[in-house]
Design a protein around this motif. Sequence first.
Motif, PDB file in Angstrom:
ATOM      1  N   GLY A 160       0.821  -1.211   0.000  1.00  0.00           N
ATOM      2  CA  GLY A 160       0.000   0.000   0.000  1.00  0.00           C
ATOM      3  C   GLY A 160       0.854   1.259   0.000  1.00  0.00           C
ATOM      4  O   GLY A 160       0.562   2.231  -0.713  1.00  0.00           O
ATOM      5  N   THR A 161       1.939   1.236   0.770  1.00  0.00           N
ATOM      6  CA  THR A 161       2.842   2.389   0.819  1.00  0.00           C
ATOM      7  C   THR A 161       3.516   2.595  -0.530  1.00  0.00           C
ATOM      8  O   THR A 161       3.644   3.726  -1.009  1.00  0.00           O
ATOM      9  CB  THR A 161       3.908   2.177   1.917  1.00  0.00           C
ATOM     10  OG1 THR A 161       3.237   1.952   3.159  1.00  0.00           O
ATOM     11  CG2 THR A 161       4.832   3.362   2.026  1.00  0.00           C
TER      12      THR A 161
ATOM     13  N   ASP B 229       1.068   4.147  -2.922  1.00  0.00           N
ATOM     14  CA  ASP B 229       0.913   5.578  -2.641  1.00  0.00           C
ATOM     15  C   ASP B 229       2.073   6.364  -3.259  1.00  0.00           C
ATOM     16  O   ASP B 229       1.879   7.440  -3.827  1.00  0.00           O
ATOM     17  CB  ASP B 229       0.851   5.835  -1.135  1.00  0.00           C
ATOM     18  CG  ASP B 229      -0.427   5.309  -0.496  1.00  0.00           C
ATOM     19  OD1 ASP B 229      -1.406   5.051  -1.238  1.00  0.00           O
ATOM     20  OD2 ASP B 229      -0.443   5.150   0.741  1.00  0.00           O
TER      21      ASP B 229
ATOM     22  N   GLN C 226       1.607   6.560  -7.014  1.00  0.00           N
ATOM     23  CA  GLN C 226       0.568   7.535  -7.317  1.00  0.00           C
ATOM     24  C   GLN C 226       1.119   8.953  -7.182  1.00  0.00           C
ATOM     25  O   GLN C 226       0.841   9.818  -8.004  1.00  0.00           O
ATOM     26  CB  GLN C 226      -0.622   7.337  -6.370  1.00  0.00           C
ATOM     27  CG  GLN C 226      -1.859   8.071  -6.791  1.00  0.00           C
ATOM     28  CD  GLN C 226      -2.475   7.486  -8.048  1.00  0.00           C
ATOM     29  OE1 GLN C 226      -2.569   6.278  -8.184  1.00  0.00           O
ATOM     30  NE2 GLN C 226      -2.863   8.342  -8.960  1.00  0.00           N
ATOM     31  N   SER C 227       1.927   9.157  -6.160  1.00  0.00           N
ATOM     32  CA  SER C 227       2.534  10.469  -5.935  1.00  0.00           C
ATOM     33  C   SER C 227       3.476  10.829  -7.083  1.00  0.00           C
ATOM     34  O   SER C 227       3.491  11.972  -7.546  1.00  0.00           O
ATOM     35  CB  SER C 227       3.280  10.451  -4.609  1.00  0.00           C
ATOM     36  OG  SER C 227       3.968  11.648  -4.423  1.00  0.00           O
TER      37      SER C 227
ATOM     38  N   SER D 278       1.450  12.012  -9.969  1.00  0.00           N
ATOM     39  CA  SER D 278       0.781  13.306  -9.806  1.00  0.00           C
ATOM     40  C   SER D 278       1.749  14.480  -9.957  1.00  0.00           C
ATOM     41  O   SER D 278       1.332  15.584 -10.264  1.00  0.00           O
ATOM     42  CB  SER D 278       0.071  13.374  -8.458  1.00  0.00           C
ATOM     43  OG  SER D 278       1.005  13.329  -7.414  1.00  0.00           O
TER      44      SER D 278
ATOM     45  N   ARG E 214      -3.631  -1.686  -7.050  1.00  0.00           N
ATOM     46  CA  ARG E 214      -4.302  -1.277  -5.812  1.00  0.00           C
ATOM     47  C   ARG E 214      -5.557  -2.124  -5.583  1.00  0.00           C
ATOM     48  O   ARG E 214      -5.866  -2.496  -4.454  1.00  0.00           O
ATOM     49  CB  ARG E 214      -4.666   0.202  -5.837  1.00  0.00           C
ATOM     50  CG  ARG E 214      -5.201   0.660  -4.489  1.00  0.00           C
ATOM     51  CD  ARG E 214      -5.352   2.141  -4.357  1.00  0.00           C
ATOM     52  NE  ARG E 214      -4.174   2.937  -4.541  1.00  0.00           N
ATOM     53  CZ  ARG E 214      -3.265   3.164  -3.598  1.00  0.00           C
ATOM     54  NH1 ARG E 214      -3.378   2.614  -2.416  1.00  0.00           N
ATOM     55  NH2 ARG E 214      -2.236   3.946  -3.849  1.00  0.00           N
TER      56      ARG E 214
ATOM     57  N   ASN F 121     -11.195   3.458   4.945  1.00  0.00           N
ATOM     58  CA  ASN F 121     -11.077   4.851   5.358  1.00  0.00           C
ATOM     59  C   ASN F 121     -11.669   5.048   6.741  1.00  0.00           C
ATOM     60  O   ASN F 121     -12.301   4.170   7.298  1.00  0.00           O
ATOM     61  CB  ASN F 121     -11.733   5.776   4.317  1.00  0.00           C
ATOM     62  CG  ASN F 121     -13.210   5.507   4.158  1.00  0.00           C
ATOM     63  OD1 ASN F 121     -13.854   4.922   5.026  1.00  0.00           O
ATOM     64  ND2 ASN F 121     -13.756   5.926   3.038  1.00  0.00           N
TER      65      ASN F 121
END
Length: 192
Positions: free
Chosen positions: A53-54, A57, A60-61, A64, A87, A104
């Motif tokens: 998961g990290t 992330d 994804q970063s 972006s 994911r 969440n």
Amino acid sequence: MASSDTWIKEYNEAARIADDINGMISERISLPASGPETQRHASAIRRKITILGTRLDGLQSLLSRPTGKPLTDKEMNRRKDMVANLRSKANQMASAFNMSNFANRESLLGPETKQDAMSRTVGLDNSGLVGLQRQIMKEQDEGLEKLEETVMSTKHIALAVNEELDLHTRLIDDLDEHVDVTDSRLRVNTCY
């Protein structure tokens, strides 16, 4: 081009971790239904899912805020799809282990805009109040069950981290011992 290569390397590493997790899940069938070995194995799987998961992330970063040579829209969409697919796999694996860290906050604690208890009691008679109290207690019990799952998941992660720290401590101690031996050998050899 260097940042593109970095992204590809990071994605390949994340995909490898996902494959490792799938292999570990397959191995789980051969383990006993319960026991310390099974718990360690499950903790290791949870830890890897968290690491995945990290990594996702981070990917994804990187997408972006790209650096270096700009990507075409087609390549950007392809990479976004790759991350989304990975994911999705990670979320499936996490849900198989009831890992709430992928959920969440609202699914764990409920939305923050809940009605307050006083406004819910307006217009209720005694039997309505008792019914409301039972409903609130049921909601609290469900919340506590979810919290228990989170605490258990955290416990497994903590146990895995502890095992990892013990291993690293032993490895450092072994390395220290080897360095001392090598140092004494060098001192003996430099004297001659």
